[in-house]
Design an enzyme around this catalytic site. Structure first.
Site, PDB file in Angstrom:
ATOM      1  N   ASP A  25       0.825  -1.203   0.000  1.00 53.60           N
ATOM      2  CA  ASP A  25       0.000   0.000   0.000  1.00 53.60           C
ATOM      3  C   ASP A  25       0.858   1.252   0.000  1.00 53.60           C
ATOM      4  O   ASP A  25       1.367   1.674   1.031  1.00 53.60           O
ATOM      5  CB  ASP A  25      -0.900  -0.029   1.248  1.00 53.60           C
ATOM      6  CG  ASP A  25      -1.759   1.212   1.345  1.00 53.60           C
ATOM      7  OD1 ASP A  25      -2.281   1.507   2.445  1.00 53.60           O
ATOM      8  OD2 ASP A  25      -1.905   1.928   0.323  1.00 53.60           O
TER       9      ASP A  25
ATOM     10  N   ASP B 231      -1.816   5.515  -5.178  1.00 55.98           N
ATOM     11  CA  ASP B 231      -2.120   4.688  -4.011  1.00 55.98           C
ATOM     12  C   ASP B 231      -2.467   3.265  -4.409  1.00 55.98           C
ATOM     13  O   ASP B 231      -3.605   2.948  -4.799  1.00 55.98           O
ATOM     14  CB  ASP B 231      -3.289   5.320  -3.238  1.00 55.98           C
ATOM     15  CG  ASP B 231      -3.595   4.565  -1.952  1.00 55.98           C
ATOM     16  OD1 ASP B 231      -4.478   5.023  -1.195  1.00 55.98           O
ATOM     17  OD2 ASP B 231      -2.952   3.527  -1.709  1.00 55.98           O
TER      18      ASP B 231
HETATM   19  C1  LIG Z   1     -11.665  -2.941   2.492  1.00 59.73           C
HETATM   20  N1  LIG Z   1     -11.346  -2.596   3.852  1.00 59.73           N
HETATM   21  C2  LIG Z   1     -10.289  -3.453   4.443  1.00 59.73           C
HETATM   22  C3  LIG Z   1      -9.014  -3.142   3.754  1.00 59.73           C
HETATM   23  C4  LIG Z   1      -8.307  -3.972   2.949  1.00 59.73           C
HETATM   24  C5  LIG Z   1      -7.166  -3.261   2.537  1.00 59.73           C
HETATM   25  C6  LIG Z   1      -7.258  -2.034   3.129  1.00 59.73           C
HETATM   26  O1  LIG Z   1      -6.344  -1.067   3.074  1.00 59.73           O
HETATM   27  C7  LIG Z   1      -6.676   0.180   2.572  1.00 59.73           C
HETATM   28  C8  LIG Z   1      -7.973   0.631   2.459  1.00 59.73           C
HETATM   29  C9  LIG Z   1      -8.189   1.925   1.951  1.00 59.73           C
HETATM   30  C10 LIG Z   1      -7.082   2.676   1.587  1.00 59.73           C
HETATM   31  N2  LIG Z   1      -5.823   2.200   1.686  1.00 59.73           N
HETATM   32  C11 LIG Z   1      -5.607   0.959   2.186  1.00 59.73           C
HETATM   33  O2  LIG Z   1      -8.389  -1.947   3.860  1.00 59.73           O
END
Ligand SMILES: CNCc1ccc(Oc2cccnc2)o1
Length: 426
Positions: free
Chosen positions: A131, A315
């Site tokens: 991420d 992102d």
């Molecule tokens: C979908 N919600 C759980 C989830 C999986 C991965 C992430 O991570 C994120 C979500 C939004 C923005 N950046 C990272 O959250």
């Protein structure tokens, strides 16, 4: 590899005329393939010598060896020269790269991508969401209540001989979609695609939000944003990329995400086979902690390109693209039956609608997101109403170039000084 200690000891012995008590190992000369040697069985054998892949010619050391061979104490400056060149070579030997798959967690549409990461000794492998929009490496762990684990792999620090508790430290993070997690911190070895960081901060979850519990293909996240965003307290920790950077051949990682198929994250090098044409680099403003860069404008379908500087973040951890309302309404004006649905929380349209492409600019370069990527998914399984891959950023507060845009390009995250981001077609 010869250590400096060994060298100093040898030098000391040499100085006392007790040379060659510790014959130094020079490089690694690999002998021929013995079992296929042509003349075994005749009582004679010869082995083809080949230069070991790690062999580095070291002149100072060659001269030093001659002094040893004849039992003559080596002069002090020669010993220093050998130690210096060995240290340089050992640094070079340590330089590295890594390459690992980025696999969609869902066969039908690209909610997120996970990459295998091994943690600790013996290695524990988890599937983690890389991420670039956050900067914590956190994992489902043996410290979670079992009620919050639903099929995820966990990291158990007590089963790793190299894990060390970061005493008194904790973390807590909330993401843009409202999900979140918190816990305690260990350091341990972390390996991604052959690239290892020793003593990487591994944030062990003691609590995760329900959307993580139900997301059973994600065992945690690897934050690739700037370390200023890291939530560990009282002493914030460095990301895997920041820890790896000084040992990488080049201070970069690249994202080659793909539509409904596995792509790759590479660390330390730019794979020319993964893109076409030139890479267009633009400046990054890392102040907010994100990979924030200027886009130069957009076009809807075959319409005219509107030049407009749009500041947004690259992102990899966000599925969709979030842009200013004016751009998003211009796009959905071209989609039959599209509405901005309060109940579904964004722009939806009949799944059978014909969608235009969406083109965005990076400098003079243009990247077109195919229509298929913009028909993200049915609002519920089997529904005839579909959710758009392009949504308004007005509720988010920041423009986000998420996976829907990233998978239309090859993206270089350059962590040099100053940081830049590069976009190329593929
Ligand atoms: C979908 N919600 C759980 C989830 C999986 C991965 C992430 O991570 C994120 C979500 C939004 C923005 N950046 C990272 O959250």
């Amino acid at each position: 590899m010869v250590t400096v200690t060994n060298l100093v000891l040898t030098a000391a012995l040499a100085a006392l005329g007790l040379a060659s008590a510790l014959p130094p190992k020079i490089g690694t000369i690999r002998t021929g393939d013995e079992k296929n040697s042509p003349n075994l069985g005749s009582g004679r054998a010869s082995f083809k010598q080949v230069r070991g892949s790690r062999y580095r010619f070291n002149g100072a050391r060659a001269v030093y060896k001659t002094y040893l061979k004849y039992g003559v104490p080596a002069p002090e400056d020669l010993v220093k020269a050998v130690a210096h060149t060995d240290a340089l070579y050992s640094a070079e030997v340590k330089r590295g790269t890594g390459s690992a798959a980025a696999v969609p967690i869902n066969a039908d549409f690209d909610i997120a991508y996970v990459t295998p990461v091994t943690l600790g000794t013996p290695p524990q492998t988890l599937q983690l969401d890389f991420d670039s929009g956050s900067s914590d490496l956190w994992v489902f762990s043996s410290h979670l209540p079992t009620s919050q684990i639903r099929g995820q792999q966990i990291y158990a620090p007590n089963k790793s001989s190299t894990a060390k508790l970061l005493d008194g430290h904790s973390w807590s993070i909330t993401y843009g979609d409202g999900s979140g997690s918190r816990g305690n911190v260990y350091t341990d070895n972390v390996t991604v695609g052959g690239l290892t960081v020793g003593s990487q901060a591994i944030e062990c979850a003691q609590q995760v939000s329900s959307s993580f519990t139900t997301e059973d293909h994600i065992d945690g996240l690897v934050g690739l944003g700037f370390s200023t965003l890291n939530t560990v307290s009282p002493k914030s920790q460095l990301t895997f990329f920041d820890n790896a950077k000084s040992n990488l051949d080049s201070p970069v990682f690249t994202a080659d995400l793909k539509y409904k198929q596995a792509g790759t994250y590479d660390f330390g090098f730019i794979d020319e086979a993964k893109y076409t044409g030139e890479i267009t680099y633009v400046p990054v403003n890392s102040d907010p902690g994100y990979w924030t860069f200027p886009s130069s404008g957009y076009a809807v379908g075959s319409g005219n390109f509107t030049a407009s500087s749009i500041s947004g973040i690259a992102d990899t951890g966000t599925s969709l693209v979030y842009l200013p309302t004016a751009i998003v309404t211009a796009y959905y004006r071209q989609v039959q039956g599209a509405t901005n649905s309060r109940s579904y929380g964004g722009y939806v349209f009949p799944c059978a609608s014909t969608l235009p492409t969406f083109t965005f600019g990076v400098g003079a370069a243009r990247f077109t997101i195919p229509a298929a990527y913009l028909n993200y998914a049915p609002v519920t399984p089997g529904s005839a109403t579909c959710f758009g891959g392009l949504q308004s950023s007005s509720g988010v507060g920041i423009n986000i170039w998420g996976d829907v845009a990233l998978k239309a390009a090859f993206v270089v995250f350059n962590g040099g000084n100053p940081p830049t981001i590069g976009w190329a077609a593929k």
